[in-house]
Design an enzyme around this catalytic site. Sequence first.
Site, short mmCIF file in Angstrom:
data_model
loop_
_atom_site.label_atom_id
_atom_site.label_comp_id
_atom_site.label_asym_id
_atom_site.label_seq_id
_atom_site.Cartn_x
_atom_site.Cartn_y
_atom_site.Cartn_z
CG ASP A 1 -1.93 -1.10 1.19
OD1 ASP A 1 -2.79 -1.05 0.29
OD2 ASP A 1 -1.87 -2.02 2.03
CG ASP B 1 -7.25 -3.43 0.24
OD1 ASP B 1 -7.12 -3.84 1.40
OD2 ASP B 1 -6.44 -2.65 -0.32
C1 DX5 Z 1 -6.13 0.26 3.37
C2 DX5 Z 1 -5.23 -0.65 2.60
C3 DX5 Z 1 -5.37 -2.08 2.91
C4 DX5 Z 1 -5.15 -2.45 4.35
C5 DX5 Z 1 -6.06 -3.61 4.64
O1 DX5 Z 1 -6.13 1.51 2.80
O2 DX5 Z 1 -5.48 -0.50 1.21
O3 DX5 Z 1 -4.61 -2.90 2.04
O4 DX5 Z 1 -3.81 -2.79 4.66
O5 DX5 Z 1 -5.97 -3.94 5.99
P1 DX5 Z 1 -7.08 -4.84 6.72
O6 DX5 Z 1 -7.14 -6.16 6.00
O7 DX5 Z 1 -6.56 -4.95 8.12
O8 DX5 Z 1 -8.39 -4.09 6.63
ZN ZN Z 2 -4.53 -1.94 -0.17
#
Ligand code: DX5
Ligand code: ZN
Length: 219
Positions: A36, A176
Amino acid sequence: MNRVRIAPSVLSADLARLGDEIRDVESGGADIIHLDVIDGRFAPNITWGQPLVRAARGVTKLPLDVHLMIVEPDRHIEGFAEAGADVIGIHVEADLHAPRTLTRIRSFGKKSSITLNPQTGLESLDYLLEFVDQVLLMSVNPGFSGQKFLPSVLPKVRALRERIDRLGLAIDIEVDGGVDDITAPQLIEAGANILVSGQTVFGSADRAKAIRMLRGDGS
Ligand code: DX5
Ligand code: ZN
């Protein structure tokens, strides 16, 4: 439909041990590493850029899925391609000329991905599907790991799956945000075939077990 793939997001990993963390999920059965990139403007957090992608490239053979949450993503495609990304994703809300940027991503031999925020409708894909290998539907507002899943993404996944199948396209549907033991089976049932996970994978002591659970392989 093809096999469900799991993409751990290193936003939830221990960055001081990045190599070990990536190797741990790779040996635990991860299919993709999700990175990310956030610039503090498109979304309210600042993470990292090309150097971390290059570092990740050095420790794994898994595909690197680079999720750009940045303004003016067109300015940085070449840098992320050179750093070793395999999939480069831009937000539809961040680019007035998405066809050009997506074509540029493909020109480097990379897979192109378009990402939609939770509030962005599927009609934003109307003139874009021919330019993409993957659609990433956000199920939280972008910026942080560990947020609560927004259930409105479920009918959105279903509608997109129907559309892609009706058109006979080979486009991956990735989701996501807030993917866990409850939401993963719902997303798979709705038609998602790549699930990103930060907290559920990296927050577990046994990452292999978490990955199998998310994929629906049992424990
Ligand atoms: C949020 C990111 C995600 C995040 C997801 O903006 O794009 O990829 O790391 O984390 P979880 O699975 O914990 O919601
Ligand atoms: Zn992400």
